[in-house]
Scaffold this motif. Structure first.
Motif, short mmCIF file in Angstrom:
data_model
loop_
_atom_site.label_atom_id
_atom_site.label_comp_id
_atom_site.label_asym_id
_atom_site.label_seq_id
_atom_site.Cartn_x
_atom_site.Cartn_y
_atom_site.Cartn_z
N ALA A 23 0.87 -1.49 -0.22
CA ALA A 23 -0.36 -0.28 0.09
C ALA A 23 0.96 1.01 -0.16
O ALA A 23 1.18 2.24 -0.80
CB ALA A 23 -1.18 0.18 1.06
N ARG A 24 1.77 1.97 0.45
CA ARG A 24 2.86 2.48 1.12
C ARG A 24 3.61 2.30 -0.47
O ARG A 24 4.04 3.52 -0.06
CB ARG A 24 3.74 1.85 2.21
N ALA A 43 -3.79 7.75 7.25
CA ALA A 43 -3.45 6.60 6.57
C ALA A 43 -2.02 6.90 5.04
O ALA A 43 -1.55 6.26 4.72
CB ALA A 43 -4.24 5.69 5.48
N THR A 57 0.79 7.90 6.78
CA THR A 57 1.75 7.13 6.76
C THR A 57 2.04 6.68 5.49
O THR A 57 3.96 6.36 5.61
CB THR A 57 0.78 6.03 7.30
N VAL A 58 1.93 7.26 4.11
CA VAL A 58 2.47 6.68 3.39
C VAL A 58 2.97 7.99 3.11
O VAL A 58 4.53 7.14 1.96
CB VAL A 58 0.97 6.81 1.61
N LEU A 116 -5.12 9.08 -1.73
CA LEU A 116 -3.53 8.77 -1.21
C LEU A 116 -2.69 8.14 -2.66
O LEU A 116 -1.60 7.65 -2.89
CB LEU A 116 -4.02 7.00 -1.34
#
Lengths: 481, 265
Positions: B80-81, B106, B109-110, B166
């Motif tokens: 995901a990252r 989220a 974090t990314v 994101l």
């Protein structure tokens, strides 16, 4: 649950598990009338208090340990427990000011994150620090005294305010109330005393920080808070203990008295040493907490975040005596590894139009066993009484358990009671959803748990809500691999 | 460099060893939108799960490389990252956690992973506000708990919103159209279209052709019994609609993989 993610249960080290090397005055283990007399004598107590203790002790001898809670542990040998331990410097009585407190003690509290140096405190929280059997320091006493508030160690209250202590001691939890309360009444060593006079709103949070340091010592403290007509106070207690292989007993009593229109908000963040991953060691936490809404329209609320202790046995309760009085119980109890918790509340509606709210959130992980046990009693004259109860359980993994025992007794047909309950499991789905958005498994669990506990956490004073959130995360660290 | 390169991928369900994917070959280059169609049980969602790292599957053969990295060796959160986003077929509810807080956690974090500074509350809200317009998301939904009490359409729009915020390199949309009425479908699709930028790759999984009226794919692949049996352009979807999946299942698979290979090149 099928996935390997939730199977592997490890645990982060308990961060408060260190022992502080301080010269301590310890009496030999064992319990007898002589020990009760010795404790009373060491504290230089008046005759009436010794008599009160002895009466409690004699009654305790006739009682048996309660076995109805859903917890199991080997028999406790009450003759192997040390009932009094005090840092040597406070042998001659509590220090007069912070300057008299031993530097090792100040360093210990600093390491625990408890600020005892007043000038360093930004949030304005007054602290009473209790180690083993005695209070070692109380901050902001003078400032509080200027508005008439008494905030001091229990021992000091016995010396300086004997009439108040005599009037209220045992008025909510009688010395014969239950096995552990009777034991506490016989051997209690110290604790906090707090008196808010009529019409005074306490200008800062009051708190007591309890620390067990000495090995084989039991901690038996008493807290007594009295809020006179229209007084308002918010009080917080925190607890930690070193890591040891043996179990240690903590049997405290807390009594709250609220007169007409008074409000007491009592918050607990309980983080006693919970034992290791195999369930070895940890504190046995057998505590009696009860508040009496004695006056009209008085309010008492209990908020607790229980993450520590090997065994928790506590039921902070409200006696709603005054007409229109309000009781509340907000609880998050977390059990991981082999921890067991049997906790809940009793709401006893006696006055007319009394109201109570119960919100209980149990979180079980590892082999943890979590029980909610609560009673709502509506007495005959409690016209128009209302109760709302909500009990939710969250399970992490498939080795843990959640149990709910709500008791309801209604003797007045005008009462309204609501009860909601739910049990859910942190599923692979929730975890994966969070991880797919980039969160680590541990951050995901912490997020889900904090969301689950949110309704209770928001009841905590702001300064402590953040700490409690972190604590929930830390206590579950390693509960997913 | 290819965005995603799947070679002879075989995967089974961990619990019972049942093989679902039986040799998938697929290449997605930057900017391409690939549609993956197929009958129920053909393995569409399994491919999405295996690519995004959902536990419960075992890869028995083959490989998947994402920007040259060994995708299958990375835990789900690392994928995901690095920029893989899965829009869930059944988005999960997280009670007590606000949508905004979840998304900000989220995003940060990314960002942290990418070496970018974390967004503070004000900057994040500005970003969220801008992206919420793409999917016509009301502000009240942003403050509610993640997906709790959301309608089917609101959940799917929330997935597209998360994708927009994101900013992934490869988005996998797992039956984003399922359970949506035509208006909700239009809103979700226009949100997705707004994110087509010539760099982002997309794998759009769907059972029905109608989603592809809104999201026009560059390539269409048909999955049957764990293999891509036919590949083509957007017209393949229309042909499928007319003739049904049974038409494809009768074709010999050898021809199909030759076409898939051609499409990949």
């Amino acid at each position: 649950m099928s996935d390997a993610v939730l199977d592997t249960l490890t645990r982060q080290e308990y961060p408060h598990g260190f022992v502080t090397d301080i010269d301590t005055d310890v009496i030999p283990a064992g319990l007898s009338e002589d020990v009760v007399r010795l404790i009373s004598n060491k504290k230089g107590e008046p005759e009436w208090l010794l008599d009160w203790r002895l009466k409690a002790y004699r009654h305790w001898l006739t009682m048996v340990e309660p076995k109805w809670a859903r917890v199991t542990y080997p028999p406790i040998d009450y003759q192997k427990i040390v009932y009094y331990a005090a840092p040597r410097s406070s042998k001659e009585g509590a220090p007069k000011s912070l300057a008299d407190v031993e530097p090792e003690l100040l360093a210990m509290y600093e390491k625990l994150g408890v600020p005892l140096k007043e000038r360093e405190i930004l949030a304005g929280v007054a602290v009473d620090a209790v180690i083993d059997s005695v209070s070692v320091a109380t901050t902001f006493k003078e400032k509080l005294a200027s508005v008439g508030i008494i905030f001091c160690s229990f021992s000091e209250a016995v010396r300086e305010h004997p009439d108040l202590v005599k009037k209220y001691l045992g008025s909510v939890v009688p010395s014969s109330d239950n096995f552990f309360a009777a034991l506490n009444s016989a051997v209690f060593s110290d604790g906090s005393f707090c008196f808010i006079p009529k019409g005074v709103r306490c200008p800062m949070e009051l708190s007591t920080y309890f620390r067990i340091n000495q090995a084989d010592t039991g901690q038996f403290e008493r807290t007594l808070i009295v809020a006179e007509q229209g007084a308002v106070v918010s009080y917080l207690e925190g607890c930690t203990a070193p890591k040891r292989d043996t179990n240690q007993l903590h049997a405290a009593v807390v009594e709250l008295v609220a007169l007409d229109d008074a409000q007491i908000k009592y918050s607990t963040v309980q983080n006693w040493y919970p034992g290791d991953r195999e369930g070895k060691g940890g504190i046995y936490n057998f505590v009696t907490k009860r508040g009496k809404c004695a006056g009209r329209n008085s309010r008492i609320s209990w908020t607790q975040v229980e993450t520590g202790s090997a065994i928790t046995w506590k039921y902070p309760s409200c006696i709603l005596l005054g007409d229109g009085s309000v009781g509340a119980f907000y609880s998050v109890a977390l059990t991981n590894n082999y921890q067991q918790a049997d906790t809940g509340t009793k709401m006893i509606h006696i006055g007319k139009n009394t109201r109570s709210t119960i919100v209980s959130k149990g979180i079980s992980a590892g082999h943890g066993q979590n029980t909610y046990r609560g009673a709502v009693t509506i007495m005959k004259n409690a016209e128009g009484a209302r109760n709302y109860s909500q009990c939710d359980s969250l399970l992490i993994g498939d080795q843990c358990g959640a149990h709910t025992f709500p008791y309801i007794e209604v003797k007045n047909s005008s009462a309204t009671l609501e009860h909601e309950a739910s049990t859910s499991k942190i599923g692979e789905d929730q975890l994966f959803y969070c991880r797919q958005r980039g969160l680590s498994a541990e951050d995901a669990v912490s997020l889900i748990v904090n969301g689950f506990a949110k309704r209770v956490l928001k009841e905590l004073p702001m300064e402590f809500a953040v700490e409690a959130q972190k604590l929930l995360g830390v206590s579950l660290e390693g509960s997913v691999g | 460099m290819n965005l995603l390169e799947i070679t002879n991928l075989h995967a089974s369900i961990e619990e019972d060893g049942h093989e679902i994917l039986k040799g998938i070959d697929l290449v997605i280059r930057p900017g391409e939108v690939h549609a993956l169609m197929g009958p129920n049980g053909s393995g569409k969602s399994t491919l999405a799960h295996v690519l995004s790292g959902r536990p419960g599957y075992v890869v028995t053969q083959g490989s998947a490389r994402f920007l040259g990295m060994d995708l299958l060796a990375m835990p789900a959160e690392m994928r995901a990252r690095e920029g893989i986003f899965l829009a869930f077929q059944y988005p999960v509810e997280i009670p007590g956690v606000s949508n905004t807080y979840f998304l900000r956690t989220a995003v940060n974090t990314v960002r942290k992973h990418r070496g970018q500074p974390e967004l503070d509350a004000i900057d994040f809200l500005a970003l969220l506000d801008e992206k919420a317009k793409l999917v016509e998301m009301e502000e009240t939904l942003l403050n509610r708990s993640v997906n709790e009490g959301f309608s089917g359409g609101e959940k799917k729009r929330n997935e597209v919103l998360q994708m927009a915020v994101l900013d992934p390199k490869l988005a996998i949309l797992d039956e984003t159209d399922s359970g949506l009425d035509i208006d909700a479908l239009r809103v979700a699709a226009s949100g997705v279209n707004a994110l087509r930028d010539g760099a982002r790759g997309m794998l759009v999984i769907t059972h029905y052709q109608r989603l592809l009226d809104y999201i026009i794919p560059d390539f269409v692949h048909v999955l049957s019994d764990g293999k891509i049996v036919k590949s083509g352009d957007k017209n393949l979807a229309k042909e499928l609609e007319a003739k049904g999946y049974s038409w494809i299942e009768k074709e010999p698979p050898a021809t199909a993989s030759a076409v898939a290979g051609a499409a990949a090149r």
